[in-house]
Design a protein around this motif. Structure first.
Motif, PDB file in Angstrom:
ATOM      1  N   VAL A  50      -3.715  -5.779 -27.618  1.00 17.61           N
ATOM      2  CA  VAL A  50      -3.274  -6.367 -28.894  1.00 17.61           C
ATOM      3  C   VAL A  50      -2.549  -5.337 -29.747  1.00 17.61           C
ATOM      4  N   THR A  51      -3.106  -4.139 -29.873  1.00 13.81           N
ATOM      5  CA  THR A  51      -2.479  -3.110 -30.709  1.00 13.81           C
ATOM      6  C   THR A  51      -1.201  -2.567 -30.090  1.00 13.81           C
ATOM      7  N   TYR A  62      -3.872   1.942 -36.041  1.00  9.60           N
ATOM      8  CA  TYR A  62      -4.044   1.194 -34.800  1.00  9.60           C
ATOM      9  C   TYR A  62      -3.596   1.998 -33.582  1.00  9.60           C
ATOM     10  N   PHE A  63      -2.749   2.974 -33.773  1.00  8.80           N
ATOM     11  CA  PHE A  63      -2.426   3.916 -32.694  1.00  8.80           C
ATOM     12  C   PHE A  63      -3.691   4.672 -32.283  1.00  8.80           C
ATOM     13  N   PHE A  64      -4.442   5.165 -33.267  1.00 10.59           N
ATOM     14  CA  PHE A  64      -5.683   5.877 -32.971  1.00 10.59           C
ATOM     15  C   PHE A  64      -6.751   4.932 -32.422  1.00 10.59           C
ATOM     16  N   LEU A  65      -6.805   3.718 -32.957  1.00 14.42           N
ATOM     17  CA  LEU A  65      -7.784   2.741 -32.474  1.00 14.42           C
ATOM     18  C   LEU A  65      -7.512   2.388 -31.016  1.00 14.42           C
ATOM     19  N   ARG A  66      -6.241   2.227 -30.661  1.00 12.74           N
ATOM     20  CA  ARG A  66      -5.882   1.920 -29.275  1.00 12.74           C
ATOM     21  C   ARG A  66      -6.314   3.035 -28.338  1.00 12.74           C
ATOM     22  N   ASN A  67      -6.094   4.271 -28.740  1.00 10.69           N
ATOM     23  CA  ASN A  67      -6.482   5.392 -27.888  1.00 10.69           C
ATOM     24  C   ASN A  67      -7.989   5.604 -27.870  1.00 10.69           C
ATOM     25  N   LEU A  68      -8.670   5.281 -28.976  1.00  6.61           N
ATOM     26  CA  LEU A  68     -10.132   5.338 -28.978  1.00  6.61           C
ATOM     27  C   LEU A  68     -10.699   4.348 -27.971  1.00  6.61           C
ATOM     28  N   VAL A 299      -6.385  -7.555 -37.027  1.00  2.00           N
ATOM     29  CA  VAL A 299      -6.621  -7.700 -35.591  1.00  2.00           C
ATOM     30  C   VAL A 299      -6.811  -9.164 -35.228  1.00  2.00           C
ATOM     31  N   LYS A 300      -7.592  -9.890 -36.038  1.00  2.00           N
ATOM     32  CA  LYS A 300      -7.802 -11.318 -35.771  1.00  2.00           C
ATOM     33  C   LYS A 300      -6.494 -12.093 -35.906  1.00  2.00           C
TER      34      LYS A 300
END
Length: 316
Positions: A50-51, A62-68, A299-300
């Motif tokens: 999604v990100t 969201y770049f960091f969230l995707r990699n997390l 995100v939703k």
């Protein structure tokens, strides 16, 4: 004589004891943790997709969230498949090389996640405390540099720590009272004085766990101060929502890890550590996507847009 003992210990396999339960309960645990593992993988892979796909989520947060989430996928794959196999296997035998490899990637990915969570706290700090300079400070190149630094630090520290652990002689029992090759049970198997190793482990864990966690807490002191000064209730609620998810994940991740690793060997309880590690490696990774997605309208909204674009349009 000492050389021969060390050599023989390096050639021998280890046995992962896992959970000492009945065969029927082992099958039940296998089914339960397999389901949890599939939920964990699907949740994190959904966040990654999604990100990556949605244009509205191409921001540093969201770049960091995707990699997390990418790190979490690799992290669970290092531990859970072997644990699931041992539920059904009569022997939990693992070679020294495989054991060392598992520990290396477990520490490396866990360390990278610790540093990345601290980077995400800094990202939230800049976004809320210095919003006018956010785009300038958190540039694409700088975000990539922070990600690379987090990963390189985790993998480099893990190499030194894993080498330190597996240079010890294991000339006694080779039965690991755990469900994977973790540091505390390996220290118990060593047949030499491990005091220097324990000090080194403590210092490394301070570097990986305590220092980043304290930096996160300090960041959130400044963040909370800035949020309380926001006059618009809607903006204050949005700022709090984006920070609450990250802070919840950080507390869960660091809390369990600090409990297990920042203690002297004399206070270890392998049974309690096994239970906490089970939560740390299976339960909390499953909760992270729920924490981020259920509390995050963006995100939703992205999930809804992708669903409508990919599936609703196909039906029409």
């Amino acid at each position: 004589m000492e050389v021969r003992v060390q050599n023989s210990s390096q050639e021998a396999d280890f046995v992962i004891l896992g959970f000492n339960t009945s065969e029927q309960l082992q099958v039940t645990l296998f089914a339960l943790f397999l389901l949890m593992h599939l939920v964990t993988l699907s949740g994190h892979l959904t966040i990654v997709a999604v990100t990556f796909i949605d244009s509205a989520l191409q921001t540093p947060m969201y770049f960091f969230l995707r990699n997390l989430s990418s790190i979490e996928v690799c992290y669970t794959l290092v531990i859970v498949p072997k644990m699931l196999a041992n539920f059904l296997a009569k022997s939990g035998r693992i070679s020294l090389t495989d054991c060392a490899t598992q520990m290396y990637f477990f520490i490396a990915l866990g360390g990278a996640e610790c540093f990345l969570l601290a980077v995400m706290a800094y990202d939230r700090y800049v976004a809320i405390c210095n919003p006018l300079r956010y785009a300038l400070v958190m540039s694409r190149n700088f975000c990539v540099l922070l990600l690379v630094a987090a990963c390189v630090s985790g993998f480099t520290i893990s190499l030194g720590l894993t080498t330190l652990i597996f240079r010890m002689p294991f000339c006694g029992s080779h039965k690991i009272n755990h469900f994977f090759c973790d540091i505390p049970p390996m220290l118990f198997l060593a047949c030499s004085d491990t005091h220097a190793n324990e000090v080194a482990v403590f210092l490394v864990c301070m570097m990986i766990l305590l220092i980043p966690f304290l930096l996160i807490l300090v960041s959130y002191v400044f963040i909370a101060n800035s949020i309380f000064r926001i006059k618009c209730p809607e903006d204050r609620k949005k700022a709090f929502s984006t920070c609450a998810a990250h802070l919840t994940v950080a507390i869960l991740h660091y809390g369990c890890a600090i409990y297990i690793y920042i203690r002297p060997k004399s206070s270890y309880s392998l049974y309690q550590d096994k239970v906490v590690s089970l939560i740390y490696t299976n339960v909390t990774p499953m909760l992270y996507p729920m924490i981020y997605s259920l509390r995050n309208k963006e995100v939703k909204g992205a999930l809804k847009r992708i669903w409508e674009k990919k599936f609703v349009s196909m039906e029409t």
